[in-house]
Design a protein around this motif. Structure first.
Motif, short mmCIF file in Angstrom:
data_model
loop_
_atom_site.label_atom_id
_atom_site.label_comp_id
_atom_site.label_asym_id
_atom_site.label_seq_id
_atom_site.Cartn_x
_atom_site.Cartn_y
_atom_site.Cartn_z
N CYS A 77 0.82 -1.22 0.00
CA CYS A 77 0.00 0.00 0.00
C CYS A 77 0.85 1.26 0.00
CB CYS A 77 -0.94 0.02 1.20
SG CYS A 77 -2.14 -1.31 1.16
N ALA A 78 2.18 1.11 0.01
CA ALA A 78 3.09 2.26 0.03
C ALA A 78 2.69 3.24 1.13
CB ALA A 78 3.13 2.95 -1.32
N VAL A 79 2.40 2.71 2.31
CA VAL A 79 1.98 3.57 3.41
C VAL A 79 3.18 4.41 3.85
CG1 VAL A 79 0.90 3.64 5.69
CG2 VAL A 79 0.43 1.75 4.15
N VAL A 90 -4.86 3.48 6.16
CA VAL A 90 -3.88 2.60 5.53
C VAL A 90 -4.05 2.65 4.01
CG1 VAL A 90 -3.00 0.26 5.42
CG2 VAL A 90 -4.03 1.08 7.52
N VAL A 91 -5.25 2.37 3.55
CA VAL A 91 -5.50 2.40 2.10
C VAL A 91 -5.64 3.86 1.66
CG1 VAL A 91 -7.05 1.73 0.25
CG2 VAL A 91 -6.53 0.12 2.08
N ALA A 92 -6.57 4.57 2.29
CA ALA A 92 -6.65 6.01 2.09
C ALA A 92 -5.95 6.64 3.30
CB ALA A 92 -8.10 6.47 2.01
N VAL A 93 -4.86 7.32 3.05
CA VAL A 93 -4.12 7.93 4.15
C VAL A 93 -4.56 9.39 4.29
CG1 VAL A 93 -1.85 8.61 4.97
CG2 VAL A 93 -2.15 6.43 3.83
N ARG A 94 -4.98 9.76 5.49
CA ARG A 94 -5.41 11.14 5.72
C ARG A 94 -4.55 11.75 6.81
NH1 ARG A 94 -9.62 7.82 5.41
NH2 ARG A 94 -9.49 7.50 7.64
#
Lengths: 171, 244
Positions: free
Chosen positions: B13-15, B124-128
């Protein structure tokens, strides 16, 4: 205030990866691609940014032109948002908000790989960042405190001098 | 195994790594994480939901198939039992997935409080990530439901000005609210935020510079006044020697 960093001042066009992102997003819409793709194509090609001393400006559109101008000092909060596709491409959105009454962000800066540098830059110029820096020097007491101390010292001077030269009796 | 899974997710996920402290505030930064009670709270709530789902959708088919078999409706009973088993299978698969999602949410959640700003990073998937300065804060509230009280956690909401246009759509939160979810000592955190909000001494709107000057005097005058104080003290000492 520090000068505008050249890396920020030179930003004008979004990174070509934004077009890749738009393409992928358009593909994900399925048949709506026919409508979505031209819109995104023109958005990508007309999108321009300008960061100057006072604020950030953003414009896009070919038939319907839009322009957003925002003053750094009015920024209320800064968001970073990135989805999977964006992170795989190394992009991220910077959403900037002022106190205007819209529920969505006033400006969405997208398509720039240096989004973290932009966030830090905006943060250092937003409302409330340097107030404390120049408002409260821990080594220097507040002005009023010092003035009161001065008044007390002047009282000491007066009392001491009155001992040498007693005040003239009231006529 | 969890550590390996975590590495895998971070990779795929390139977190981005743990968020940095906002520039210029390294010394005063406090980094908070959601309390472990928050994970247990989310897990508990979710398990309750899963059980409800099983009772409402899975069990009726299985029980129904036995009942139908007893009635002699063998064909319908087989269809019913198949649906029942499929529902049960999906339900079982959803267990580790749901557990992992909640645990990931806990792992990728940071709250940073500095002397002048607040940063919240989640997802994680959408990082805010949200950064706001205390000068802009209008309101701080603490919310705690009965389940949250049971697990000893609460949510701290920090609101800035603006954000009209009615309630945000369900599932979306207003962009003007920073929510520090699942904090163990919500009242201490609220006090910390409020104390820093109070220090900025303006209403959270308008140009802060003018207010700052009129309220406390600008720093240069404060320094000049210190010099005047020093001189006056010296003068007082001389005058006192004279008077003796």
């Amino acid at each position: 205030m520090s000068a505008l960093p050249p890396a920020i001042a030179s930003i004008e066009r979004p990174h070509p990866k934004l077009w890749t992102l738009y393409l992928l997003r358009a593909l994900l819409t399925g048949p709506a691609l026919v409508v979505v793709l031209p819109v995104l194509y023109f958005r990508y090609h007309t999108l321009r940014y300008r960061f100057d001393e006072q604020g950030v400006h953003m414009r896009w559109g070919i038939l319907f032109r839009r322009e957003v101008n925002l003053t750094y000092r009015r920024i209320q909060d800064i968001h970073l948002r990135s989805g999977l596709l964006q992170r795989w491409l190394g992009l991220g959105d910077v959403l900037v908000q002022t106190a205007a009454g819209s529920a969505t962000a006033e400006m969405t800066i997208e398509g720039l790989p240096e989004f973290e540098a932009i966030r830090d830059f905006l943060y250092q110029r937003m409302r409330g960042h340097d107030e404390l820096a120049h408002g409260q020097d821990p080594g220097v007491p507040a002005l009023a405190t010092t003035l009161h101390a001065i008044a007390d010292e002047l009282d000491r001077v007066r009392i001491a001098l009155e001992r040498v030269a007693p005040p003239a009796p009231a006529p | 195994m969890w550590a390996a899974f975590l590495r895998f997710v971070t990779e795929v996920c390139a977190v981005p790594p743990e968020p940095g402290v906002p520039p210029g505030a390294q010394g005063s930064a406090k980094v908070f994480r959601a309390a472990s009670g928050y994970f247990r709270y989310r897990l508990g709530l979710w398990i309750l939901g899963r059980l409800l789902l099983l009772v409402l959708f899975g069990a009726p088919f299985l029980v129904g198939s036995f009942a139908l078999a007893a009635e002699g409706e063998a064909k319908v009973a087989v269809v019913f039992s198949w649906i029942g088993w499929v529902v049960l299978g999906v339900w079982l698969v959803s267990l580790p997935v749901g557990y992992a999602l909640r645990r990931l949410d806990q792992e990728f959640r940071w709250y940073i409080v500095t002397d002048r700003s607040l940063r919240i990073r989640e997802g994680v998937v959408a990082v805010r990530e949200m950064t706001l300065t205390f000068a802009n804060v209008q309101n701080v509230s603490v919310e705690q439901g009965p389940m949250q009280r049971l697990f000893g956690v609460a949510d701290v909401h920090v609101q800035t000005a603006g954000g009209g246009g009615g309630e945000p759509r369900p599932g979306e939160q207003s962009m003007h609210v920073g929510i520090l979810r699942g904090v163990a000592d919500a009242h201490a955190l609220r006090e910390l935020v409020l104390e820093r909000v109070r220090r900025t001494a303006d209403a959270g709107l308008g140009d802060p510079d003018d207010l700052q000057r009129s309220a406390a005097g600008d720093p240069e005058s404060a320094k000049a006044a210190l010099v005047v104080l020093e001189r006056t003290r010296a003068l007082a000492r001389v005058a006192e020697r004279l008077g003796r």
